[in-house]
Enzyme design. Structure first.
Site, PDB file in Angstrom:
ATOM      1  N   HIS A   1      75.013  49.748  46.042  1.00 37.38           N
ATOM      2  CA  HIS A   1      74.329  48.454  45.986  1.00 37.38           C
ATOM      3  C   HIS A   1      73.647  48.293  44.631  1.00 37.38           C
ATOM      4  O   HIS A   1      73.206  49.262  44.022  1.00 37.38           O
ATOM      5  CB  HIS A   1      73.315  48.299  47.124  1.00 37.38           C
ATOM      6  CG  HIS A   1      72.292  49.384  47.185  1.00 37.38           C
ATOM      7  ND1 HIS A   1      72.539  50.613  47.771  1.00 37.38           N
ATOM      8  CD2 HIS A   1      71.009  49.432  46.752  1.00 37.38           C
ATOM      9  CE1 HIS A   1      71.458  51.355  47.692  1.00 37.38           C
ATOM     10  NE2 HIS A   1      70.509  50.676  47.064  1.00 37.38           N
TER      11      HIS A   1
ATOM     12  N   HIS B   1      70.524  46.353  42.801  1.00 35.35           N
ATOM     13  CA  HIS B   1      69.272  45.608  42.968  1.00 35.35           C
ATOM     14  C   HIS B   1      69.198  44.528  41.892  1.00 35.35           C
ATOM     15  O   HIS B   1      69.434  44.815  40.707  1.00 35.35           O
ATOM     16  CB  HIS B   1      68.060  46.521  42.759  1.00 35.35           C
ATOM     17  CG  HIS B   1      67.918  47.608  43.774  1.00 35.35           C
ATOM     18  ND1 HIS B   1      67.081  47.496  44.851  1.00 35.35           N
ATOM     19  CD2 HIS B   1      68.486  48.835  43.865  1.00 35.35           C
ATOM     20  CE1 HIS B   1      67.137  48.612  45.563  1.00 35.35           C
ATOM     21  NE2 HIS B   1      67.976  49.438  44.992  1.00 35.35           N
TER      22      HIS B   1
HETATM   23  P1  5GP Z   1      67.833  52.343  47.241  1.00 41.93           P
HETATM   24  O1  5GP Z   1      66.551  53.115  47.180  1.00 41.93           O
HETATM   25  O2  5GP Z   1      68.828  53.021  48.163  1.00 41.93           O
HETATM   26  O3  5GP Z   1      68.400  52.048  45.887  1.00 41.93           O
HETATM   27  O4  5GP Z   1      67.467  50.921  47.839  1.00 41.93           O
HETATM   28  C1  5GP Z   1      67.604  50.603  49.175  1.00 41.93           C
HETATM   29  C2  5GP Z   1      66.979  49.235  49.380  1.00 41.93           C
HETATM   30  O5  5GP Z   1      67.395  48.740  50.638  1.00 41.93           O
HETATM   31  C3  5GP Z   1      65.453  49.248  49.395  1.00 41.93           C
HETATM   32  O6  5GP Z   1      64.965  48.364  48.374  1.00 41.93           O
HETATM   33  C4  5GP Z   1      65.091  48.770  50.785  1.00 41.93           C
HETATM   34  O7  5GP Z   1      63.963  47.913  50.798  1.00 41.93           O
HETATM   35  C5  5GP Z   1      66.345  48.043  51.234  1.00 41.93           C
HETATM   36  N1  5GP Z   1      66.592  48.096  52.660  1.00 41.93           N
HETATM   37  C6  5GP Z   1      66.612  49.214  53.431  1.00 41.93           C
HETATM   38  N2  5GP Z   1      66.903  48.895  54.703  1.00 41.93           N
HETATM   39  C7  5GP Z   1      67.091  47.548  54.737  1.00 41.93           C
HETATM   40  C8  5GP Z   1      67.409  46.625  55.787  1.00 41.93           C
HETATM   41  O8  5GP Z   1      67.592  46.989  56.949  1.00 41.93           O
HETATM   42  N3  5GP Z   1      67.509  45.313  55.448  1.00 41.93           N
HETATM   43  C9  5GP Z   1      67.326  44.882  54.162  1.00 41.93           C
HETATM   44  N4  5GP Z   1      67.461  43.574  53.960  1.00 41.93           N
HETATM   45  N5  5GP Z   1      67.016  45.722  53.150  1.00 41.93           N
HETATM   46  C10 5GP Z   1      66.901  47.034  53.437  1.00 41.93           C
END
Ligand code: 5GP
Ligand code: ZN
Length: 137
Positions: A99, A101
């Site tokens: 993903h 951001h």
């Molecule tokens: P990472 O740390 O893996 O790069 O980012 C994961 C992102 O996913 C975080 O910013 C977190 O807030 C978001 N996130 C985690 N679970 C969910 C969810 O169930 N729904 C949504 N909309 N965002 C999520």
């Protein structure tokens, strides 16, 4: 992947506020925004990490991130955006499904990344690290 939260969002098994969807990518609002308007651009198929993601999908993710960035600037009045992509728990990744951001930034948002530059011991150290990486390109 049956236990992946982002695969469940793709499958509409759990809700998300969707911004955009096509055959390859899904874009939805991050539930825990760094700045309000923070969106996630994900692949519909489960890939992780970036090094295991096909080039065409990676390109599509970033091209889509560019469109989201434009929307944040044009619709929300963001003065800039941070586009980030974490890989591995060592890099702070929480959800192991590729993903990107896209975080809108405003002069007054008060957010500061914990970006503390360090230093190399000497030029030789830089050269050695560069040589190691160059040999694996
Ligand atoms: P990472 O740390 O893996 O790069 O980012 C994961 C992102 O996913 C975080 O910013 C977190 O807030 C978001 N996130 C985690 N679970 C969910 C969810 O169930 N729904 C949504 N909309 N965002 C999520
Ligand atoms: Zn997944």
């Amino acid at each position: 992947m049956s236990d992946c939260i982002f695969c469940k969002i793709v499958a509409k098994e759990i809700p998300a506020t969707i911004l955009h969807e096509d055959d390859d990518v899904l874009v939805f609002m991050d539930i825990g925004p760094i700045i309000k308007g923070h969106a996630l651009v994900i692949s519909k198929k489960h890939y992780d990490p970036v090094t295991e993601t096909p080039d065409d999908i990676l390109a599509k993710l970033h091209i889509t991130a560019k469109r989201i960035a434009a929307a944040q600037m044009n619709a929300l009045g963001a003065g800039g955006v941070n586009i980030m992509q974490n890989n591995g728990t060592a890099a702070g990744q929480e959800v192991p499904h590729i993903h990107v951001h896209v975080i809108p930034r405003f002069k007054t948002d008060g957010h500061h990344w914990n970006w503390n530059p360090t230093a190399y011991d000497d030029f030789e150290e830089i050269a050695k690290l560069a040589e190691k990486m160059r040999n694996h390109l």
